[in-house]
Design an enzyme around this catalytic site. Structure first.
Site, PDB file in Angstrom:
ATOM      1  N   THR A 181       0.845  -1.197   0.000  1.00 47.70           N
ATOM      2  CA  THR A 181       0.000   0.000   0.000  1.00 47.70           C
ATOM      3  C   THR A 181       0.872   1.235   0.000  1.00 47.70           C
ATOM      4  O   THR A 181       1.984   1.227   0.525  1.00 47.70           O
ATOM      5  CB  THR A 181      -0.895   0.096   1.252  1.00 47.70           C
ATOM      6  OG1 THR A 181      -0.043   0.202   2.381  1.00 47.70           O
ATOM      7  CG2 THR A 181      -1.805  -1.081   1.385  1.00 47.70           C
ATOM      8  N   GLU A 328      -5.865  -3.346  -0.197  1.00 49.09           N
ATOM      9  CA  GLU A 328      -6.160  -4.482   0.690  1.00 49.09           C
ATOM     10  C   GLU A 328      -7.380  -5.278   0.228  1.00 49.09           C
ATOM     11  O   GLU A 328      -7.781  -6.228   0.882  1.00 49.09           O
ATOM     12  CB  GLU A 328      -6.416  -3.978   2.124  1.00 49.09           C
ATOM     13  CG  GLU A 328      -5.199  -3.362   2.812  1.00 49.09           C
ATOM     14  CD  GLU A 328      -5.050  -1.872   2.560  1.00 49.09           C
ATOM     15  OE1 GLU A 328      -5.564  -1.378   1.531  1.00 49.09           O
ATOM     16  OE2 GLU A 328      -4.427  -1.190   3.389  1.00 49.09           O
ATOM     17  N   LYS A 437     -11.677  18.489  12.286  1.00 51.52           N
ATOM     18  CA  LYS A 437     -12.545  18.447  13.467  1.00 51.52           C
ATOM     19  C   LYS A 437     -12.628  19.869  14.009  1.00 51.52           C
ATOM     20  O   LYS A 437     -11.713  20.347  14.658  1.00 51.52           O
ATOM     21  CB  LYS A 437     -11.937  17.494  14.499  1.00 51.52           C
ATOM     22  CG  LYS A 437     -12.884  17.098  15.586  1.00 51.52           C
ATOM     23  CD  LYS A 437     -13.237  15.624  15.428  1.00 51.52           C
ATOM     24  CE  LYS A 437     -14.389  15.235  16.309  1.00 51.52           C
ATOM     25  NZ  LYS A 437     -14.125  14.066  17.110  1.00 51.52           N
ATOM     26  N   TRP A 442     -17.260  17.184  12.684  1.00 57.22           N
ATOM     27  CA  TRP A 442     -16.460  16.807  11.521  1.00 57.22           C
ATOM     28  C   TRP A 442     -16.848  17.607  10.296  1.00 57.22           C
ATOM     29  O   TRP A 442     -18.023  17.794   9.991  1.00 57.22           O
ATOM     30  CB  TRP A 442     -16.651  15.321  11.211  1.00 57.22           C
ATOM     31  CG  TRP A 442     -15.881  14.428  12.135  1.00 57.22           C
ATOM     32  CD1 TRP A 442     -14.903  14.798  13.008  1.00 57.22           C
ATOM     33  CD2 TRP A 442     -16.032  13.012  12.267  1.00 57.22           C
ATOM     34  NE1 TRP A 442     -14.423  13.698  13.673  1.00 57.22           N
ATOM     35  CE2 TRP A 442     -15.097  12.589  13.235  1.00 57.22           C
ATOM     36  CE3 TRP A 442     -16.844  12.068  11.650  1.00 57.22           C
ATOM     37  CZ2 TRP A 442     -14.968  11.249  13.605  1.00 57.22           C
ATOM     38  CZ3 TRP A 442     -16.714  10.744  12.025  1.00 57.22           C
ATOM     39  CH2 TRP A 442     -15.775  10.341  12.989  1.00 57.22           C
TER      40      TRP A 442
HETATM   41  P1  AMP Z   1      -5.126   2.529  -2.477  1.00 58.37           P
HETATM   42  O1  AMP Z   1      -4.999   1.295  -1.702  1.00 58.37           O
HETATM   43  O2  AMP Z   1      -3.834   3.223  -2.738  1.00 58.37           O
HETATM   44  O3  AMP Z   1      -5.920   2.357  -3.726  1.00 58.37           O
HETATM   45  O4  AMP Z   1      -5.942   3.553  -1.574  1.00 58.37           O
HETATM   46  C1  AMP Z   1      -7.218   3.237  -1.094  1.00 58.37           C
HETATM   47  C2  AMP Z   1      -7.882   4.486  -0.592  1.00 58.37           C
HETATM   48  O5  AMP Z   1      -8.117   5.380  -1.680  1.00 58.37           O
HETATM   49  C3  AMP Z   1      -9.230   4.265   0.004  1.00 58.37           C
HETATM   50  O6  AMP Z   1      -9.145   3.826   1.346  1.00 58.37           O
HETATM   51  C4  AMP Z   1      -9.848   5.641  -0.124  1.00 58.37           C
HETATM   52  O7  AMP Z   1      -9.404   6.518   0.900  1.00 58.37           O
HETATM   53  C5  AMP Z   1      -9.294   6.135  -1.424  1.00 58.37           C
HETATM   54  N1  AMP Z   1     -10.248   5.906  -2.507  1.00 58.37           N
HETATM   55  C6  AMP Z   1     -10.265   4.911  -3.408  1.00 58.37           C
HETATM   56  N2  AMP Z   1     -11.298   5.052  -4.261  1.00 58.37           N
HETATM   57  C7  AMP Z   1     -11.979   6.157  -3.874  1.00 58.37           C
HETATM   58  C8  AMP Z   1     -13.158   6.827  -4.336  1.00 58.37           C
HETATM   59  N3  AMP Z   1     -13.837   6.419  -5.390  1.00 58.37           N
HETATM   60  N4  AMP Z   1     -13.553   7.920  -3.654  1.00 58.37           N
HETATM   61  C9  AMP Z   1     -12.872   8.372  -2.586  1.00 58.37           C
HETATM   62  N5  AMP Z   1     -11.765   7.799  -2.110  1.00 58.37           N
HETATM   63  C10 AMP Z   1     -11.315   6.703  -2.746  1.00 58.37           C
END
Ligand code: AMP
Length: 541
Positions: A181, A328, A437, A442
C-alpha cells in the site's frame, strides 16, 4: 461418496486456460516506448506466459511461492508476467515506479523478492535500488542494449518450452500476487492476493451491475499495473476474452485519446487526475477525437467530483463509472452503478448519486463504526467503514504492528469515513486522518474539494485541516487555478456558501501552481499540512 460438487480450484491457470481456449484470436495491443504499436493474440500470449513460468523455474531455480518483482509500465510483457508467474506457482510482486529508492529497497527486501523483471526505459531508476534490494536475477524488457548483469527477457523466454511447466493443480488458497500500500503512515504494508481471491474478484468485476466486462469489450487500463492489482483488469479481461490495450509509458490526454479512438476502446480506468487531463484535452480540441466507442470510464482511487462526471457526460457524451476500492481488497469494494431506484430520480439527483461511491460488489460486506459503535444506515451518521469479504486481506504480510486494522470479529478497518444510506449506498466523507474536526464537529474535506473543483476557474483543490486556537482545527483550501483564470478568496467562499453550513467554509485559501501528488496520483495532504500548518487563528469562524 458424499455426492458433493467437484472441488474445482479457482486459480489463475484456469483463467489463462479459458482465455486461450475460447478467445485465441482476440488481440492484445501495446504502445511501445517509441510510440509504435505492438499487437498479438491470446493464442500467442498464453504460450509466452507459460514459457516465462517454465524458464523462471527451470533456468533460475524459482519455486512455489517465490516472489518475482516487476518494475514496468503497462504492456504485454507485464501481462505475461502478471499471469505467467502465478501460473507457475510463484507470486508476482508489482513495484511502484514512483516510489523513493529507499521505499523500493524496503518493499522488495520485506517481500523477499528473488527476481526483478524491469523495463530498460526505467533502468536509471532500477539502478537506484537494484543492488540494495539484493535480487538474485534481474531481467530486462524492451529494445536496446542489455544492461550490465541483466538477462534479456526474450532470451529467458526462449530458454524454455511451455510444456516444461509441471502439469499440476495450484491450490486456490496459495498466493498469486502481492502489492504494497502507498499508505502515508509507517512503513509500506503488503497485501497478498490468493488465486481464489483473484478468480472471484474477476468473476464479480465482469458481472453486469459491477464493471460489466465482456468479450465484446476493448479495455484500456490507464491505472498502472503496479497500482492495486491494476484494479483486476488483466485477470478479468483474460477470463472473459476482452481485447486488451496497454498504453505503455504514454499517459497524457492526447496519447490516451488517440488510443481510445484508434483501438475503439469501450472501457478504461484510472484515478481522477488522469481524467482531468483528458477532460482538458477534449475541451481544448472540440471534435478532434472520436470517443463514441467508449461506454465506461471507471474512476477510482480518489473521489470523482460531480462536476467532472457532469462535464464529461454533458460536454462529451462520456460516462464515468465511479468505484471505490483499496489495495487491501484486490481492490474492488463498491461501484456507483445506478439501480432502478436511482434511475427513477431526476437527472440532477442521478448525478449526485454517481458522485457517491455506490454499493458493494457481491461477497463484500460493509458496516460503519462511529464513536458510539456501529452507525445506522441513514445517510447521515458518519463512521469508519469496515469491510469483510472473499477478496479482503485478513492481515498485512509479515507486519504484526498493522494488526490493529482488523476488528476482533475479523472485519478490516478501511480508515475511510462514510455515510451509508438505507439501501446501502455509501458516500466517502474523508480519510479518517484527513477529516477536519472543528469545534468537535467533523467537516468533510472531500465534499469541499469536490465543490471547489466545480468552480470554472479552479483546476484542482485540496482541503486540509490546520490548527486553530478557538476551534481546534479549521479547513484551509489549497487551490490551483486554471491557466489564465482568476478567482479571489471571497468569490470561492461565496461559490461554496449555498451548499454548506457556514462553519464549514474555509477562511483561508492558498493559491499554488501545483498540488503535490502521491505515487499513484492522489493529493499528498501530508505535504500540504507541513507547508501550511502554521495557519493564523481564524477570527470569523
Ligand atoms: P489505495 O490502496 O492506494 O488504492 O488507496 C485506497 C484508498 O483510496 C481508500 O481507502 C480511499 O481513501 C481512497 N479511494 C479509493 N477510491 C476512492 C473513491 N472512489 N472515492 C474516494 N476515495 C477513494
Amino acid at each position: 461418496m458424499d455426492g458433493l460438487i467437484m472441488d474445482y480450484e479457482l486459480n489463475v491457470p484456469a483463467i489463462l486456460r479459458r482465455g486461450e481456449q475460447l478467445f485465441g484470436d482476440k488481440e492484445i495491443v501495446t504502445r511501445l516506448p517509441d510510440k509504435s504499436w505492438q499487437r498479438y493474440t491470446y493464442a500467442e500470449f498464453a504460450p509466452r506466459a507459460r514459457r516465462l513460468a517454465a524458464a523462471l523455474r527451470k533456468e533460475l531455480g524459482m519455486g512455489d511461492g517465490d516472489r518475482v518483482a516487476t518494475f514496468a509500465w503497462n504492456h504485454y510483457q507485464h501481462l505475461e508476467t502478471y499471469i505467467g508467474v502465478p501460473v507457475g506457482g510463484m507470486v508476482t510482486h508489482t513495484l511502484n515506479l514512483r516510489l523513493h529508492p529507499d521505499d523500493l529497497t524496503y518493499i522488495a527486501t520485506h517481500a523477499g523478492d528473488r527476481v526483478l523483471i524491469a523495463d530498460k526505459v526505467l533502468w536509471p531508476l532500477v539502478e537506484n535500488f537494484r543492488e540494495r534490494a539484493g535480487f538474485e536475477h534481474v531481467i530486462a524488457i524492451g529494445d536496446g542494449a542489455t544492461p550490465d548483469g541483466a538477462i534479456e527477457y526474450e532470451d529467458l523466454l526462449a530458454s524454455a518450452e511451455p510444456g516444461d511447466l509441471p502439469d499440476r493443480e495450484i491450490d486456490e488458497r496459495s498466493a498469486a500476487a502481492m502489492c504494497y500500500t502507498s499508505g502515508t503512515t509507517g512503513q509500506p504494508k503488503g497485501a497478498l492476493y490468493s488465486h481464489r481471491a483473484i478468480a472471484l474478484h474477476s468473476l464479480a468485476s465482469a458481472m453486469a451491475g459491477v464493471l460489466s466486462v465482456t468479450e465484446n469489450d476493448t479495455a484500456l487500463p490507464v491505472v498502472p499495473m503496479f497500482h492495486a492489482n491494476a484494479w483486476g483488469f488483466p485477470f478479468t479481461c483474460t477470463l472473459v476474452g476482452a481485447k486488451q490495450v496497454f498504453p505503455g509509458p504514454f499517459l497524457d490526454g492526447e496519447s490516451l485519446l488517440e488510443a481510445f479512438q484508434q483501438e475503439k476502446v469501450t472501457i478504461t480506468a484510472g484515478v481522477p487526475t488522469i481524467w482531468m487531463g483528458i477532460l482538458a484535452e477534449l475541451d481544448a480540441n472540440p471534435g478532434k477525437y472520436d470517443t463514441s466507442s467508449v461506454r465506461a470510464m471507471v474512476v477510482g482511487g480518489s473521489a470523482a467530483p460531480q462536476s467532472m462526471i457532469e462535464a464529461f457526460e454533458k460536454r462529451h457524451g462520456l460516462r464515468i463509472l465511479h468505484a471505490w476500492g483499496m489495495t487491501e481488497m484486490c481492490p474492488l469494494g463498491t461501484v456507483s452503478e445506478l439501480t432502478s431506484r436511482e434511475r427513477a430520480l431526476s437527472d440532477e439527483e442521478q448525478f449526485r448519486y454517481r458522485a457517491k461511491q455506490g454499493t458493494p460488489a457481491p461477497f463484500v460486506e460493509m458496516r460503519a463504526r462511529g464513536p458510539e459503535g456501529i452507525v445506522p444506515w441513514d445517510g447521515a451518521a458518519m463512521g469508519e467503514l469496515e469491510v469483510r469479504g472473499v477478496w479482503v486481506s485478513s492481515a498485512y504480510y509479515e507486519t504484526p504492528e498493522g494488526a490493529d486494522r482488523w476488528t476482533d470479529d475479523g472485519w478490516f478497518k478501511t480508515g475511510d469515513i462514510v455515510t451509508i444510506e438505507p439501501h446501502g449506498y455509501i458516500e466517502i466523507q474523508d480519510r479518517s486522518k484527513d477529516l477536519v474536526k472543528s469545534g468537535g464537529e467533523w467537516i468533510s474535506t472531500v465534499a469541499l474539494e469536490n465543490a471547489l473543483m466545480g468552480h470554472p476557474a479552479v483546476a484542482e483543490a485540496a482541503v486540509i485541516a490546520v490548527p486553530d486556537e478557538k476551534w481546534s482545527e479549521r479547513p484551509l483550501a489549497v487551490v490551483v487555478l486554471k491557466e489564465g483564470a482568476s478567482a479571489a478568496d471571497d468569490e470561492l467562499r461565496e461559490f461554496l456558501a449555498p451548499d454548506f453550513a457556514k462553519w464549514w467554509l474555509p477562511e483561508r485559501f492558498e493559491f499554488v501552481d501545483e498540488i503535490p501528488k502521491t505515487a499513484v496520483g492522489k493529493f499528498r495532504k501530508t505535504a500540504l499540512r507541513e507547508k501550511f500548518a502554521s495557519a493564523q487563528p481564524a477570527e470569523t469562524a
